[in-house]
Each structure stands twice: as C-alpha cells, then as structure tokens.
Design a protein around this motif. Structure first.
Motif, mmCIF file in Angstrom:
data_model
loop_
_atom_site.group_PDB
_atom_site.id
_atom_site.type_symbol
_atom_site.label_atom_id
_atom_site.label_comp_id
_atom_site.label_asym_id
_atom_site.label_seq_id
_atom_site.Cartn_x
_atom_site.Cartn_y
_atom_site.Cartn_z
ATOM 1 N N ALA A 67 33.054 41.187 37.364
ATOM 2 C CA ALA A 67 33.886 40.182 38.028
ATOM 3 C C ALA A 67 33.866 40.482 39.521
ATOM 4 O O ALA A 67 33.562 41.605 39.929
ATOM 5 N N PRO A 68 34.166 39.513 40.368
ATOM 6 C CA PRO A 68 34.245 39.804 41.805
ATOM 7 C C PRO A 68 35.308 40.874 42.060
ATOM 8 O O PRO A 68 36.356 40.889 41.407
ATOM 9 N N PHE A 69 35.016 41.782 42.990
ATOM 10 C CA PHE A 69 36.000 42.813 43.329
ATOM 11 C C PHE A 69 35.887 43.175 44.791
ATOM 12 O O PHE A 69 34.856 42.948 45.430
ATOM 13 N N LEU A 70 36.967 43.721 45.297
ATOM 14 C CA LEU A 70 37.013 44.165 46.686
ATOM 15 C C LEU A 70 36.579 45.619 46.712
ATOM 16 O O LEU A 70 37.257 46.493 46.164
ATOM 17 N N ALA A 71 35.435 45.885 47.331
ATOM 18 C CA ALA A 71 34.870 47.239 47.379
ATOM 19 C C ALA A 71 35.618 48.082 48.410
ATOM 20 O O ALA A 71 36.308 47.548 49.278
ATOM 21 N N PRO A 72 35.489 49.405 48.322
ATOM 22 C CA PRO A 72 36.106 50.275 49.331
ATOM 23 C C PRO A 72 35.684 49.928 50.757
ATOM 24 O O PRO A 72 36.417 50.170 51.708
ATOM 25 N N SER A 73 34.520 49.282 50.901
ATOM 26 C CA SER A 73 34.042 48.873 52.226
ATOM 27 C C SER A 73 34.804 47.674 52.779
ATOM 28 O O SER A 73 34.642 47.307 53.935
ATOM 29 N N VAL A 122 29.192 22.489 45.417
ATOM 30 C CA VAL A 122 29.044 23.245 44.184
ATOM 31 C C VAL A 122 29.980 24.453 44.254
ATOM 32 O O VAL A 122 30.100 25.087 45.299
ATOM 33 N N SER A 123 30.619 24.766 43.134
ATOM 34 C CA SER A 123 31.423 25.985 43.015
ATOM 35 C C SER A 123 30.975 26.732 41.771
ATOM 36 O O SER A 123 30.579 26.114 40.779
ATOM 37 N N VAL A 124 31.064 28.059 41.833
ATOM 38 C CA VAL A 124 30.805 28.895 40.666
ATOM 39 C C VAL A 124 32.039 29.760 40.476
ATOM 40 O O VAL A 124 32.557 30.356 41.431
ATOM 41 N N ARG A 129 38.342 33.198 36.137
ATOM 42 C CA ARG A 129 38.745 32.082 36.993
ATOM 43 C C ARG A 129 38.747 32.425 38.479
ATOM 44 O O ARG A 129 39.514 31.860 39.251
ATOM 45 N N LEU A 130 37.920 33.353 38.884
ATOM 46 C CA LEU A 130 37.796 33.700 40.299
ATOM 47 C C LEU A 130 36.553 33.038 40.877
ATOM 48 O O LEU A 130 35.500 33.029 40.236
ATOM 49 N N SER A 143 41.652 32.807 42.977
ATOM 50 C CA SER A 143 41.772 32.249 41.642
ATOM 51 C C SER A 143 41.780 30.719 41.670
ATOM 52 O O SER A 143 42.379 30.110 42.546
ATOM 53 N N VAL A 144 41.113 30.126 40.691
ATOM 54 C CA VAL A 144 41.130 28.679 40.511
ATOM 55 C C VAL A 144 42.380 28.334 39.723
ATOM 56 O O VAL A 144 42.653 28.945 38.684
#
Length: 190
Positions: A67-73, A122-124, A129-130, A143-144
C-alpha cells in the motif's frame, strides 16, 4: 554465503539499465540489512529496513505490492518486492523496487498521457482506498471517500456510471478492477 556487495551492486545496476520503472531498487538480506541499493544518493545501502512494507516483505517472503506509505525520507511511495532464495531453497531476502508517488515515475508517465484539456482524468486507488495516482498530486496517499465508481471497482466490478463531484459537476465515470494488485482504476470525464 550471500554474493559480495560489489556483485549485488552490479546486478542492481544491470537491472536499472534494463528498466526505468523504479525510482530506486535495493537488495535486503533475510534479516533486513540492505546490502546494495540504487541510487547511491539515497544512502540506503548499509542500513536496516524499518518501514512496515519492508518488514512485511521479509515476513511473508512472497512477491507483493505494498500500500502507499510515507517513507522515513518523507516521500510517499509503494514498494514492489520479490523474494530471493539461496541454492538450498532457503529464504535469502528480497529485491525491492520503489515508485515515488509524487515524483516522475512509470505509472505517472503512462497515465498522464490520458489527462486531457477537456477535464478528463484517470485515478488509481489501492485496496485500502488510498490514491496511488491522481493528476492532483496533493491527493496521492489520501483516502477516497464515498466514490461509488471506486467502490464498485474495488468489489471487482467494471462498468460506467454518472457521478456528481464535490463541485456539483456531472461526470461520466468508467471503472475497472486490477485483479493482480487489488487496485481500482477510474476514468472521469465531464
């Protein structure tokens, strides 16, 4: 014994020359130590993985897309991982490829071609639901909420429907699931 870091680095370089789909690629051993990584400027080589998707890849030892995530960077990204096994069939770690969701990437290059001046886009959306892709970059990772076309595609349906967006404009939406990933793709047009 694992290959020498120089050999791993060369293999990653060869892979990077063959595909431009990833913003970064790396090899982690079974304990989460990154033995090789590109680009070198990210300084991932020599570190220990701590992100939840990386730890999940180590734990489940199968091919996966996170899933999409916020990396330490501080970057929003997704991780594609593929297990690596030693000659005896034991788990040796995984090769990971990241796609930075707010930076130019292969998904963006493909889908931006379909963003038109007539207001079509277009959306993915992933299985949680992110937004993975949206032409409005600030929506990526958010979130959608309540979009019936997205919900239908996430249930495995494909088709089209008339929607009214938040600005009270009518849109025609086409939608479909992407079964291999659990994602949904939605095209909307005034």
């Amino acid at each position: 014994n694992p290959p020498a870091p120089a050999a791993l680095q060369e293999e990653l370089s060869r892979t990077a020359r063959m595909t431009r789909n990833f913003n970064s690629i790396f090899y982690s051993d079974a304990s989460g130590h990154v033995l090789a990584a590109l680009p070198a400027a990210d300084k991932l080589a020599g570190t220990t993985l701590i992100s939840t998707p990386s730890l999940e890849a180590l734990a489940i030892q199968t091919r996966q897309i996170s899933a999409p995530f916020l990396a330490p960077s501080g970057r929003w990204l997704i991780l594609l991982s593929h297990p690596v096994y030693n000659r005896d069939g034991g788990y040796a770690g995984f090769v990971g490829g990241t796609i930075y969701l707010h930076a130019p990437n292969a998904l963006q290059a493909l889908l931006d071609e379909h963003y038109n001046d007539d207001g079509s886009y277009v959306s993915v959306v992933d299985q949680h639901r992110l937004f993975i892709y949206n032409p409005v970059k600030q929506r990526i990772g958010t979130s959608v909420q309540g979009n019936p076309a997205v919900l239908a595609a996430l249930r495995g349906e494909n088709g089209s429907m008339l929607l009214t967006d938040a600005g009270h404009s009518d849109k025609l939406a086409g939608y479909a699931p992407i079964p291999e990933t659990g994602w949904a793709i939605v095209v909307q047009r005034p």
